[in-house]
Design a protein around this motif. Structure first.
Motif, PDB file in Angstrom:
ATOM      1  N   UNK A  75       0.837  -1.208   0.000  1.00 51.95           N
ATOM      2  CA  UNK A  75       0.000   0.000   0.000  1.00 51.95           C
ATOM      3  C   UNK A  75       0.864   1.248   0.000  1.00 51.95           C
ATOM      4  N   UNK A  76       1.924   1.236   0.808  1.00 56.37           N
ATOM      5  CA  UNK A  76       2.811   2.394   0.900  1.00 56.37           C
ATOM      6  C   UNK A  76       3.508   2.683  -0.423  1.00 56.37           C
ATOM      7  N   UNK A  77       3.761   1.653  -1.212  1.00 54.95           N
ATOM      8  CA  UNK A  77       4.456   1.823  -2.489  1.00 54.95           C
ATOM      9  C   UNK A  77       3.508   2.062  -3.659  1.00 54.95           C
ATOM     10  N   UNK A  78       2.224   1.907  -3.412  1.00 56.42           N
ATOM     11  CA  UNK A  78       1.236   2.066  -4.489  1.00 56.42           C
ATOM     12  C   UNK A  78       1.009   3.543  -4.787  1.00 56.42           C
ATOM     13  N   UNK A  79       0.323   3.789  -5.854  1.00 54.31           N
ATOM     14  CA  UNK A  79      -0.038   5.165  -6.202  1.00 54.31           C
ATOM     15  C   UNK A  79      -0.980   5.752  -5.165  1.00 54.31           C
ATOM     16  N   UNK A  80      -1.483   6.912  -5.465  1.00 56.36           N
ATOM     17  CA  UNK A  80      -2.316   7.614  -4.496  1.00 56.36           C
ATOM     18  C   UNK A  80      -3.779   7.211  -4.544  1.00 56.36           C
ATOM     19  N   UNK A  81      -4.234   6.662  -5.648  1.00 63.36           N
ATOM     20  CA  UNK A  81      -5.660   6.355  -5.763  1.00 63.36           C
ATOM     21  C   UNK A  81      -6.026   5.112  -4.947  1.00 63.36           C
ATOM     22  N   UNK A  82      -7.253   5.075  -4.518  1.00 64.63           N
ATOM     23  CA  UNK A  82      -7.745   3.918  -3.778  1.00 64.63           C
ATOM     24  C   UNK A  82      -7.651   2.673  -4.646  1.00 64.63           C
ATOM     25  N   UNK A 134     -11.087   0.754   1.977  1.00 69.79           N
ATOM     26  CA  UNK A 134     -12.434   0.881   1.433  1.00 69.79           C
ATOM     27  C   UNK A 134     -13.120   2.122   1.997  1.00 69.79           C
ATOM     28  N   UNK A 135     -13.010   2.299   3.282  1.00 72.82           N
ATOM     29  CA  UNK A 135     -13.626   3.458   3.940  1.00 72.82           C
ATOM     30  C   UNK A 135     -13.081   4.772   3.369  1.00 72.82           C
ATOM     31  N   UNK A 136     -11.768   4.863   3.213  1.00 69.93           N
ATOM     32  CA  UNK A 136     -11.152   6.073   2.655  1.00 69.93           C
ATOM     33  C   UNK A 136     -11.612   6.292   1.215  1.00 69.93           C
ATOM     34  N   UNK A 137     -11.694   5.213   0.448  1.00 74.13           N
ATOM     35  CA  UNK A 137     -12.154   5.319  -0.934  1.00 74.13           C
ATOM     36  C   UNK A 137     -13.594   5.790  -1.028  1.00 74.13           C
ATOM     37  N   UNK A 139     -15.060   7.686   1.295  1.00 73.45           N
ATOM     38  CA  UNK A 139     -15.065   9.071   1.770  1.00 73.45           C
ATOM     39  C   UNK A 139     -14.571  10.040   0.710  1.00 73.45           C
ATOM     40  N   UNK A 140     -13.608   9.613  -0.114  1.00 74.07           N
ATOM     41  CA  UNK A 140     -13.088  10.534  -1.139  1.00 74.07           C
ATOM     42  C   UNK A 140     -13.798  10.370  -2.484  1.00 74.07           C
ATOM     43  N   UNK A 141     -14.837   9.551  -2.515  1.00 71.15           N
ATOM     44  CA  UNK A 141     -15.653   9.413  -3.715  1.00 71.15           C
ATOM     45  C   UNK A 141     -15.124   8.460  -4.769  1.00 71.15           C
ATOM     46  N   UNK A 142     -14.049   7.748  -4.482  1.00 67.97           N
ATOM     47  CA  UNK A 142     -13.482   6.820  -5.456  1.00 67.97           C
ATOM     48  C   UNK A 142     -14.209   5.468  -5.479  1.00 67.97           C
ATOM     49  N   UNK A 143     -14.868   5.110  -4.385  1.00 69.37           N
ATOM     50  CA  UNK A 143     -15.605   3.856  -4.317  1.00 69.37           C
ATOM     51  C   UNK A 143     -17.082   4.143  -4.067  1.00 69.37           C
ATOM     52  N   UNK A 144     -17.908   3.190  -4.442  1.00 67.46           N
ATOM     53  CA  UNK A 144     -19.348   3.366  -4.264  1.00 67.46           C
ATOM     54  C   UNK A 144     -19.695   3.485  -2.784  1.00 67.46           C
TER      55      UNK A 144
END
Length: 180
Positions: A75-82, A134-137, A139-144
């Motif tokens: 996760x730390x090495x991944x991009x910024x998107x959920x 999932x929760x962060x995604x 909250x930021x509108x990236x996930x349903x």
């Protein structure tokens, strides 16, 4: 059989238990075999483990700790998107399963959680990583928007299913886009 002072017998016994699992499976695992392979008295393992169930719980606990570290690193090495983080976490889960198949075999067995609270805690901490993504995604509108727990369980079930199939077929790219 040689009897001697062993500097880190608990960890040595766990490593031996994992080897024995790979060789003969769960049913054949015994503290006596572990002691024999470690070169210690047959009673020595009981200084660290009450019984076989305690050995299996310790292996599962170690597995969940390792999984948590691997997923956290991915996760730390991944991009910024959920989406990128979820993909990285899922890939780390599958890679962990392939590289630690014996741990996975033990991590998802029924266990008396009241007896092994530490195991329950590390297992929950591992799942919480995914829940927080999932929760962060959401909250930021990236996930349903929806039941965060149910969405988390669905993603985890998919990753776990791919992991188990990948162990069976010994591949990390079983479900890559090129195969469909």
């Amino acid at each position: 059989m040689a009897q001697y002072h062993h500097g880190n017998l608990r960890n040595t016994l766990l490593a031996i238990a994992i080897e024995l699992l790979a060789e003969d499976g769960v049913e054949a695992l015994s503290l006596r075999k572990m002691a024999q392979k470690a070169g210690v008295s047959h009673n020595a393992p009981y200084m660290h483990f009450a019984d076989k169930e305690a050995v299996l719980a310790a292996i599962a606990q170690e597995g969940f700790r390792l999984l948590t570290v691997n997923v956290e690193s991915a996760i730390a090495q991944a991009g910024k998107s959920t989406r990128q983080k979820l993909i990285a976490a899922s890939q780390a889960y599958v890679e962990f399963a392939i590289n630690h198949a014996n741990h996975v075999q033990i991590m998802f067995r029924p266990v008396d959680v009241a007896k092994y609270r530490n195991l329950e805690e590390v297992a929950q901490a591992s799942l919480n990583q995914l829940f927080e993504l999932v929760k962060a995604g959401q909250e930021n509108g990236e996930l349903i928007v929806g039941d965060t727990y149910e969405i988390t369980k669905a993603i985890w079930a998919m990753a776990h299913g791919v992991a188990i199939l990948s162990i069976a077929y010994q591949t990390t790219n079983l479900f890559s886009e090129k195969n469909f």
